[in-house]
Design a protein around this motif. Structure first.
Motif, PDB file in Angstrom:
ATOM      1  N   ALA A   7      22.586   1.392  14.944  1.00 50.78           N
ATOM      2  CA  ALA A   7      23.278   0.165  14.524  1.00 50.78           C
ATOM      3  C   ALA A   7      22.391  -0.674  13.618  1.00 50.78           C
ATOM      4  N   ALA A   8      21.094  -0.763  14.004  1.00 47.34           N
ATOM      5  CA  ALA A   8      20.170  -1.547  13.181  1.00 47.34           C
ATOM      6  C   ALA A   8      20.009  -0.924  11.803  1.00 47.34           C
ATOM      7  N   GLY A   9      19.976   0.415  11.770  1.00 48.36           N
ATOM      8  CA  GLY A   9      19.859   1.100  10.480  1.00 48.36           C
ATOM      9  C   GLY A   9      21.037   0.819   9.581  1.00 48.36           C
ATOM     10  N   HIS A  10      22.255   0.877  10.158  1.00 44.66           N
ATOM     11  CA  HIS A  10      23.453   0.562   9.372  1.00 44.66           C
ATOM     12  C   HIS A  10      23.421  -0.889   8.889  1.00 44.66           C
ATOM     13  N   ALA A  11      22.958  -1.795   9.747  1.00 47.03           N
ATOM     14  CA  ALA A  11      22.910  -3.214   9.373  1.00 47.03           C
ATOM     15  C   ALA A  11      21.960  -3.424   8.207  1.00 47.03           C
ATOM     16  N   ARG A  12      20.773  -2.766   8.287  1.00 45.57           N
ATOM     17  CA  ARG A  12      19.813  -2.908   7.186  1.00 45.57           C
ATOM     18  C   ARG A  12      20.359  -2.313   5.896  1.00 45.57           C
ATOM     19  N   ALA A  13      21.065  -1.168   6.024  1.00 52.79           N
ATOM     20  CA  ALA A  13      21.636  -0.535   4.831  1.00 52.79           C
ATOM     21  C   ALA A  13      22.674  -1.436   4.189  1.00 52.79           C
ATOM     22  N   LEU A  14      23.537  -2.050   5.044  1.00 45.84           N
ATOM     23  CA  LEU A  14      24.568  -2.940   4.500  1.00 45.84           C
ATOM     24  C   LEU A  14      23.948  -4.162   3.870  1.00 45.84           C
ATOM     25  N   ALA A  15      22.913  -4.731   4.551  1.00 45.22           N
ATOM     26  CA  ALA A  15      22.243  -5.906   3.998  1.00 45.22           C
ATOM     27  C   ALA A  15      21.600  -5.583   2.661  1.00 45.22           C
ATOM     28  N   GLY A  16      21.001  -4.390   2.592  1.00 46.01           N
ATOM     29  CA  GLY A  16      20.380  -3.978   1.338  1.00 46.01           C
ATOM     30  C   GLY A  16      21.389  -3.847   0.226  1.00 46.01           C
ATOM     31  N   ARG A  17      22.558  -3.301   0.554  1.00 50.08           N
ATOM     32  CA  ARG A  17      23.586  -3.140  -0.469  1.00 50.08           C
ATOM     33  C   ARG A  17      24.124  -4.500  -0.907  1.00 50.08           C
ATOM     34  N   GLN A  18      24.280  -5.427   0.047  1.00 51.46           N
ATOM     35  CA  GLN A  18      24.739  -6.764  -0.313  1.00 51.46           C
ATOM     36  C   GLN A  18      23.727  -7.449  -1.233  1.00 51.46           C
ATOM     37  N   HIS A  19      22.443  -7.267  -0.917  1.00 52.51           N
ATOM     38  CA  HIS A  19      21.407  -7.862  -1.767  1.00 52.51           C
ATOM     39  C   HIS A  19      21.448  -7.256  -3.163  1.00 52.51           C
ATOM     40  N   ARG A  20      21.588  -5.928  -3.222  1.00 58.55           N
ATOM     41  CA  ARG A  20      21.683  -5.283  -4.533  1.00 58.55           C
ATOM     42  C   ARG A  20      22.942  -5.726  -5.263  1.00 58.55           C
ATOM     43  N   GLY A  21      24.006  -5.997  -4.479  1.00 60.42           N
ATOM     44  CA  GLY A  21      25.241  -6.474  -5.100  1.00 60.42           C
ATOM     45  C   GLY A  21      25.043  -7.828  -5.754  1.00 60.42           C
ATOM     46  N   ALA A  22      24.337  -8.745  -5.058  1.00 57.60           N
ATOM     47  CA  ALA A  22      24.062 -10.062  -5.631  1.00 57.60           C
ATOM     48  C   ALA A  22      23.206  -9.924  -6.880  1.00 57.60           C
ATOM     49  N   LYS A 141      34.698  -1.776  -4.938  1.00 51.77           N
ATOM     50  CA  LYS A 141      35.253  -0.423  -4.833  1.00 51.77           C
ATOM     51  C   LYS A 141      34.165   0.577  -4.462  1.00 51.77           C
ATOM     52  N   THR A 142      32.981   0.410  -5.050  1.00 52.84           N
ATOM     53  CA  THR A 142      31.865   1.300  -4.734  1.00 52.84           C
ATOM     54  C   THR A 142      31.523   1.226  -3.258  1.00 52.84           C
ATOM     55  N   TRP A 143      31.491   0.018  -2.710  1.00 52.15           N
ATOM     56  CA  TRP A 143      31.174  -0.145  -1.286  1.00 52.15           C
ATOM     57  C   TRP A 143      32.261   0.464  -0.409  1.00 52.15           C
ATOM     58  N   PHE A 144      33.523   0.220  -0.751  1.00 50.69           N
ATOM     59  CA  PHE A 144      34.600   0.770   0.057  1.00 50.69           C
ATOM     60  C   PHE A 144      34.591   2.300   0.025  1.00 50.69           C
ATOM     61  N   ASP A 145      34.270   2.865  -1.127  1.00 51.83           N
ATOM     62  CA  ASP A 145      34.176   4.325  -1.209  1.00 51.83           C
ATOM     63  C   ASP A 145      33.013   4.844  -0.359  1.00 51.83           C
ATOM     64  N   TYR A 146      31.897   4.155  -0.400  1.00 49.21           N
ATOM     65  CA  TYR A 146      30.706   4.585   0.326  1.00 49.21           C
ATOM     66  C   TYR A 146      30.928   4.528   1.842  1.00 49.21           C
ATOM     67  N   TYR A 147      31.618   3.480   2.306  1.00 48.92           N
ATOM     68  CA  TYR A 147      31.836   3.298   3.741  1.00 48.92           C
ATOM     69  C   TYR A 147      33.232   3.733   4.192  1.00 48.92           C
ATOM     70  N   ARG A 148      33.891   4.555   3.387  1.00 52.81           N
ATOM     71  CA  ARG A 148      35.280   4.949   3.676  1.00 52.81           C
ATOM     72  C   ARG A 148      35.424   5.556   5.063  1.00 52.81           C
ATOM     73  N   VAL A 149      34.568   6.514   5.408  1.00 51.99           N
ATOM     74  CA  VAL A 149      34.665   7.184   6.708  1.00 51.99           C
ATOM     75  C   VAL A 149      34.285   6.234   7.831  1.00 51.99           C
ATOM     76  N   ALA A 150      33.233   5.448   7.623  1.00 55.36           N
ATOM     77  CA  ALA A 150      32.783   4.516   8.660  1.00 55.36           C
ATOM     78  C   ALA A 150      33.861   3.484   8.988  1.00 55.36           C
TER      79      ALA A 150
END
Length: 354
Positions: A7-22, A141-150
């Protein structure tokens, strides 16, 4: 690795993607700042200079005797008011993030003041909001595609929230059709008599029946004809209003606003595992939105037609005959783009008797 670590790994990955998004959106704003450099400079000048006018008038009668214009330098409150307008255009989080991104270090905090001026000026440029929407839409769209299965493993309530996020997009989004679980239908009429039914519906009762009180006479004719075709398996009465278990197609109305239409029927033919799905939509050609809906369905067929066996729109003519348009055919879609009358379209050479 235990569940907490995962769970922590997923949280860090999402946070990283949000930061890259900004960072990605800030980079896009950097490009827009350079692209519209002159317009930003002109807008900045207007923000930093407050223009006003002094009037001297009689208390009685109100006649103006003296009128004098003046220009003064804007103070922090004036600039902050313009920056708040930019927050509504760019969103508050992005406006503040970009101001921090371009602010130059300054002991007297003038760097952030200048950054607020530039952000406020950039938000005044007409093209910026649309360009930023397109960039943010692509990132989403990129994020939704990446997390589609999750996302499919989330609860229905959580998935509904993500669907709402997709709905905020100014552009048409593709969403997954949810499996229907509950459907309420009348089984008897006002006189207590049993309503006519058909078999084969995906939401049939324990006896395999589904009431068809919501269908009119010619819609029942379409249903019976489709059920009589070779290798018929099942049918689905698509909900009339957009919902998680309704197949909806986007179209634009006469004012250019996005709307959603829900085709009446989905039919399933073939043999497992080669099951073919068809959209068959009985429509009234006399309605004012008949042509815009046809155009939306044609655009849908252009982009997603390979996923379906047939995509057809059926219309009842004034003499009672039924005509059909096969939207999987390029010539039919082309005709829909040039015609201005839906009824004429069904009766033209691109239409056929149903």
């Amino acid at each position: 690795m235990n569940a907490a670590d995962t769970a922590a790994g997923h949280a860090r990955a999402l946070a990283g993607r949000q930061h890259r998004g900004a960072r990605g959106l800030c980079a896009r704003l950097d490009g827009l700042m350079a692209q519209h450099q002159q317009a930003v400079a002109k807008a900045s000048k207007g923000i930093l200079q407050v223009e006003g006018e002094t009037l001297v008038a009689r208390v009685i009668g109100g006649e103006v005797h003296d009128r004098e214009s003046f220009v003064e330098a804007a103070d922090e409150r004036s600039v902050e008011a313009d920056f708040q307008v930019a927050c509504r255009v760019l969103t508050a989080d992005l406006a503040r993030a970009y101001a921090d991104h371009i602010a130059e270090p300054d002991e007297e905090d003038e760097g952030l003041f200048d950054a607020h001026v530039k952000v406020a000026a950039l938000a005044r440029v007409d093209q910026v909001s649309g360009e930023l929407d397109r960039e943010a839409n692509g990132l989403c769209k990129t994020w939704f595609d990446y997390y589609r299965v999750a996302l499919k493993n989330q609860t229905e309530e959580r998935q509904a929230l993500y669907d709402e996020i997709k709905g905020m997009s100014p552009m048409v989004q593709t969403t997954d059709l949810k499996r229907p679980k509950i459907r309420a239908e009348d089984t008897v009429n006002q006189d207590g008599e049993k309503i006519e039914t058909r078999t084969g519906h995906l939401m049939s009762d324990s006896d395999g029946e589904f009431p068809i009180a919501s269908l009119n006479g010619w819609e029942i004719y379409v249903l019976d004809k489709e059920m009589g075709r070779p290798e018929f398996i099942a049918w689905y009465r698509n909900p009339a209003r957009p919902s998680a278990d309704a197949m909806a197609v986007a179209y634009t109305d006469d004012q250019g606003h996005w709307r959603r239409m829900c085709p009446d029927f989905l039919f399933f033919h073939g043999q497992t595992p080669d099951v073919k799905v068809s959209i068959v939509d009985p429509q009234g050609p006399h309605f004012s939105d008949a042509l815009p809906k046809l155009q939306g369905l044609a655009d849908f067929a252009e982009h997603h037609g390979t996923l379906f066996h047939r995509i057809e729109s059926v219309a009842r003519m004034t003499d009672g005959t039924l005509r059909v348009l096969d939207l999987t055919k390029p010539e039919v879609r082309q005709a829909i783009t040039v015609h201005t009358d839906a009824k004429v379209l069904y009766l033209s050479d691109v239409g056929n008797d149903y």
